[in-house]
Design an enzyme around this catalytic site. Structure first.
Site, PDB file in Angstrom:
ATOM      1  N   ASP A 292     100.361 -63.705  17.687  1.00  0.00           N
ATOM      2  CA  ASP A 292     101.270 -64.844  17.499  1.00  0.00           C
ATOM      3  C   ASP A 292     102.718 -64.541  17.888  1.00  0.00           C
ATOM      4  OD1 ASP A 292      99.012 -65.901  16.479  1.00  0.00           O
ATOM      5  OD2 ASP A 292      99.894 -66.503  14.562  1.00  0.00           O
TER       6      ASP A 292
ATOM      7  N   ASP B  66      90.619 -71.423  17.112  1.00  0.00           N
ATOM      8  CA  ASP B  66      91.166 -70.123  16.702  1.00  0.00           C
ATOM      9  C   ASP B  66      90.040 -69.099  16.475  1.00  0.00           C
ATOM     10  OD1 ASP B  66      93.164 -68.344  15.948  1.00  0.00           O
ATOM     11  OD2 ASP B  66      94.211 -69.817  14.726  1.00  0.00           O
TER      12      ASP B  66
HETATM   13  C1  GAL Z   1      96.746 -68.099  14.300  1.00  0.00           C
HETATM   14  C2  GAL Z   1      97.091 -68.680  15.656  1.00  0.00           C
HETATM   15  C3  GAL Z   1      98.353 -69.505  15.498  1.00  0.00           C
HETATM   16  C4  GAL Z   1      98.109 -70.595  14.483  1.00  0.00           C
HETATM   17  C5  GAL Z   1      97.612 -70.017  13.167  1.00  0.00           C
HETATM   18  C6  GAL Z   1      97.169 -71.089  12.185  1.00  0.00           C
HETATM   19  O1  GAL Z   1      95.581 -67.358  14.386  1.00  0.00           O
HETATM   20  O2  GAL Z   1      97.254 -67.654  16.587  1.00  0.00           O
HETATM   21  O3  GAL Z   1      98.756 -70.032  16.737  1.00  0.00           O
HETATM   22  O4  GAL Z   1      97.179 -71.504  15.001  1.00  0.00           O
HETATM   23  O5  GAL Z   1      96.529 -69.142  13.368  1.00  0.00           O
HETATM   24  O6  GAL Z   1      96.671 -70.559  11.003  1.00  0.00           O
END
Ligand code: GAL
Length: 371
Positions: free
Chosen positions: A183, A126
């Protein structure tokens, strides 16, 4: 690691977020095998954020939270492997993960070695808490190098949300897939917005490094961590799945498949639509005769046509075959099958036209035939 088709699997985030634990992973592994998901191609089981303790151990290594994973990660990986699946985990290029757990910044080689020891096959990386002084490209390259030198094949799944024009540099890193947007949520507007973003970058998807449009929300019905209201209608879930498959996105399920009903299974397990996603050639799609009508040429000589009606009104479509390279001069037409209804539409000579309901999709697989 080199992948030839978009990776497929299940990821814990959409439904469980910080409630992930060993028992859920074991049950999901069973469901993936017993309910036909593995047979359909979904072979990665990935745990997302919130699996670790807030502090690294004295040896600098990440530590699985013993309340969630009492037997450690090796035991979890062993169980997942015993079912014929591959096991994925999550970290971050920054100092912390988005949930505030230890990130891999400047620990890349240590973390790659730890993941290899545990038997991990996939790392989602991430973008939270990335030091502003470091370009994202450099950090993904560094982790890819760490993974490629850790002694185990570990697929790198980049999750930089399209930041810093990810599409321009991601193929240089060694990642096998890359998130192109923020997301996903279990709403029609979220799916529609992710689709619309693809219009500016779909040329950048390609074999070996696939544009990840984010985890699927098919079947969430408004429940779970990214669920809102009642989720999408079945028609909208079909459109969502069609878009991801047509653009060759990784297909990572995100709903609670323990309770998937037959309608949802008929979407997630539609072999014909999955075959579009998994086409071995992955040729770039192109736009036909207007904003939301698309074609993609398949490895076996077929053409897949997709019409996405993202407007709130019923409408129509018209596809002249000359735009596909065919037409009268070739003496060829198309034998057409609707991939959602299974209906054989027979051989069409020069064009196909029809109506399309708001938020729905027409997905057609066409064989080139002599007239
Ligand atoms: C976001 C990511 C998500 C998930 C989340 C977890 O940045 O895009 O898919 O992994 O973090 O905290």
């Amino acid at each position: 690691m080199v992948v030839k088709t978009p990776p497929m699997g299940w990821n814990s985030w959409n439904t469980f977020a910080d409630r992930i634990n060993e028992e859920i992973v074991r049950t999901m592994a069973d469901v993936m095998v017993n309910e036909g998901y593995l047979d359909a191609g979904y072979n990665y089981l990935v745990i997302d954020d919130c699996w670790a303790l807030r502090e690294r151990g004295a040896d600098g290594r990440m530590v699985p939270d013993p309340a969630k994973f009492p037997n450690g990660m090796k035991a979890v990986a062993d169980y997942v492997h015993s079912k014929g699946l591959k096991f994925g985990m999550y970290s971050c290029v920054g100092n912390f993960t988005c949930g505030g757990f230890p990130g891999s910044f400047e620990y890349e080689f240590i973390d790659a070695a730890t993941l290899a020891e545990w038997g991990v096959d996939f790392l989602k990386l991430d973008y939270c808490y990335k030091p502003g002084t470091e370009p994202g490209a450099r950090l993904y390259r560094r982790m890819a190098l760490a993974l490629e030198n850790c002694g185990r094949e570990i697929l790198l799944s980049a999750c930089s949300w399209g930041a810093e024009e990810t599409h321009r540099w991601i193929k240089s890193t060694g990642a096998s897939m890359w998130r192109s947007t923020g997301d996903v949520f279990d709403t029609w507007s979220s799916v529609r917005d992710i689709y619309n973003i693809q219009k500016g970058i779909y040329e950048y998807n390609g074999a070996g490094c696939f544009n990840d449009m984010d985890m699927l929300v098919v079947g969430m019905y408004g429940k779970g961590h990214v669920g809102l209201d009642n989720g999408l209608t079945l028609d909208e879930y079909r459109t969502h799945f069609s878009m991801w498959a047509f653009f060759g996105s990784p297909l990572m399920m995100g709903s609670d498949i323990r309770g998937a009903d037959d309608d949802i299974k008929s979407i997630l397990l539609n072999k014909d639509v999955i075959a579009v996603d998994q086409d071995p050639a992955y040729r770039q799609p192109y736009n036909v005769n207007g904003a939301d009508t698309w074609a993609r040429h398949m490895a076996n000589g077929d053409i897949v046509l997709a019409v996405f009606n993202v407007s709130d009104n019923d409408g129509g479509y018209f596809i002249p075959f000359c735009e596909l390279g065919l037409g009268r001069v070739t003496g060829r037409g198309l034998r057409i099958r609707n991939l959602w209804t299974g209906e054989d539409l027979g051989v069409r000579k020069e064009q196909i036209a029809g109506g399309i309901k708001a938020h729905s999709t027409v997905l057609l697989r066409c064989e080139v035939v002599e007239l």
